[in-house]
Design a protein around this motif. Structure first.
Motif, mmCIF file in Angstrom:
data_model
loop_
_atom_site.group_PDB
_atom_site.id
_atom_site.type_symbol
_atom_site.label_atom_id
_atom_site.label_comp_id
_atom_site.label_asym_id
_atom_site.label_seq_id
_atom_site.Cartn_x
_atom_site.Cartn_y
_atom_site.Cartn_z
ATOM 1 N N SER A 101 0.858 -1.186 0.000
ATOM 2 C CA SER A 101 0.000 0.000 0.000
ATOM 3 C C SER A 101 0.887 1.227 0.000
ATOM 4 O O SER A 101 1.689 1.430 0.919
ATOM 5 N N ARG A 102 0.735 2.033 -1.024
ATOM 6 C CA ARG A 102 1.562 3.232 -1.178
ATOM 7 C C ARG A 102 0.737 4.465 -0.788
ATOM 8 O O ARG A 102 -0.184 4.863 -1.492
ATOM 9 N N VAL A 103 1.052 5.042 0.365
ATOM 10 C CA VAL A 103 0.417 6.245 0.928
ATOM 11 C C VAL A 103 -1.108 6.236 0.788
ATOM 12 O O VAL A 103 -1.716 7.249 0.469
ATOM 13 N N ALA A 104 -1.718 5.072 1.034
ATOM 14 C CA ALA A 104 -3.178 4.976 1.062
ATOM 15 C C ALA A 104 -3.692 4.766 2.478
ATOM 16 O O ALA A 104 -4.744 5.307 2.838
ATOM 17 N N LEU A 105 -2.985 4.006 3.303
ATOM 18 C CA LEU A 105 -3.464 3.730 4.658
ATOM 19 C C LEU A 105 -3.598 4.972 5.525
ATOM 20 O O LEU A 105 -4.421 4.978 6.441
ATOM 21 N N PRO A 106 -2.816 6.054 5.307
ATOM 22 C CA PRO A 106 -3.049 7.262 6.103
ATOM 23 C C PRO A 106 -4.461 7.820 5.971
ATOM 24 O O PRO A 106 -4.895 8.614 6.809
ATOM 25 N N TYR A 107 -5.193 7.409 4.943
ATOM 26 C CA TYR A 107 -6.570 7.873 4.740
ATOM 27 C C TYR A 107 -7.587 6.837 5.208
ATOM 28 O O TYR A 107 -8.731 6.830 4.741
#
Length: 220
Positions: A101-107
């Motif tokens: 997961s590329r900078v998606a989990l922060p959302y």
């Protein structure tokens, strides 16, 4: 038709993923034994597309943006595209050997997302994540403050508070006005969150990318 700005972003990310010389290049270690790979927040499938193909390997991209998925499906026929969220992955237990997961989990709600990733990974399955450090959120906060976008200033304040909440207590709250969930991540918070979800061999790298890798415990 995909949103032009979103599509342009994903196409830039594809170019970076295909260029090992780019200073922004960062790719997961996809091994020969990885028979099924999941990308959470895949966009048009750029990371999976850059991983290449191997006979018998299943590549699955998941995202909430149907238009980007449709574009990816037209361009990358060897990737399966699925609509869904990180908090409720529509896959069976143990279906994947590697989740990225590329900078998606922060959302997302990180605790729920990490639990779901662990659920769909096979024993000894691996995870590869890039995340948002505090500096990312602070930069957005300052930009909105200087631009007079006070609604976003309030939201960025929530994001900072949510990041601290996850760091300290491993919990998160949704923004009351739109039910979005967003946060920044810390090394300590991610270590604790990954261990709680059933991961071991946790490695975190800070630099140009905030990168976490881990392995699901064999007995879970």
């Amino acid at each position: 038709m995909a949103n032009p700005s979103a599509l342009a972003y994903h196409l830039r990310e594809l170019a970076i993923a295909l260029d090992p010389q780019s200073p922004l290049h960062a790719m997961p270690d996809v091994r020969g034994a990885d028979r099924a790979v999941l990308d959470i927040g895949c966009g048009i499938g750029q990371t999976l597309a850059a991983c290449g193909t191997m006979p018998g390997r299943r590549l699955v991209g998941l995202d909430v943006d149907r238009e980007c998925l449709d574009y990816g499906a037209r361009r990358f026929a060897h990737i399966d595209f699925v609509v869904g969220t990180a908090e409720r992955l529509p896959f069976q237990h143990g279906a994947f050997d590697l989740a990225v997961s590329r900078v998606a989990l922060p959302y997302s709600d990180l605790g729920r997302s990490l639990d779901e990733i662990a659920r769909v990974l096979a024993p000894d399955g691996r995870v590869w994540l890039t995340l948002h450090p505090f500096a990312t959120t602070w930069s957005h906060f300052v930009q909105s403050l200087r631009g007079g976008d006070f609604r976003d200033v309030v939201f960025r304040g929530y994001v900072m508070a949510n990041g601290l909440l996850f760091h300290c207590l491993g919990r998160q709250l949704r923004f009351p006005f739109n039910q979005r969930c967003e946060s920044f991540q810390t090394v300590g918070g991610m270590r604790r969150g990954l261990r709680k979800a059933g991961f071991t061999d946790i490695h975190i790298q800070r630099g140009r990318h905030f990168l976490c890798t881990a392995r699901k415990r064999a007995g879970d």
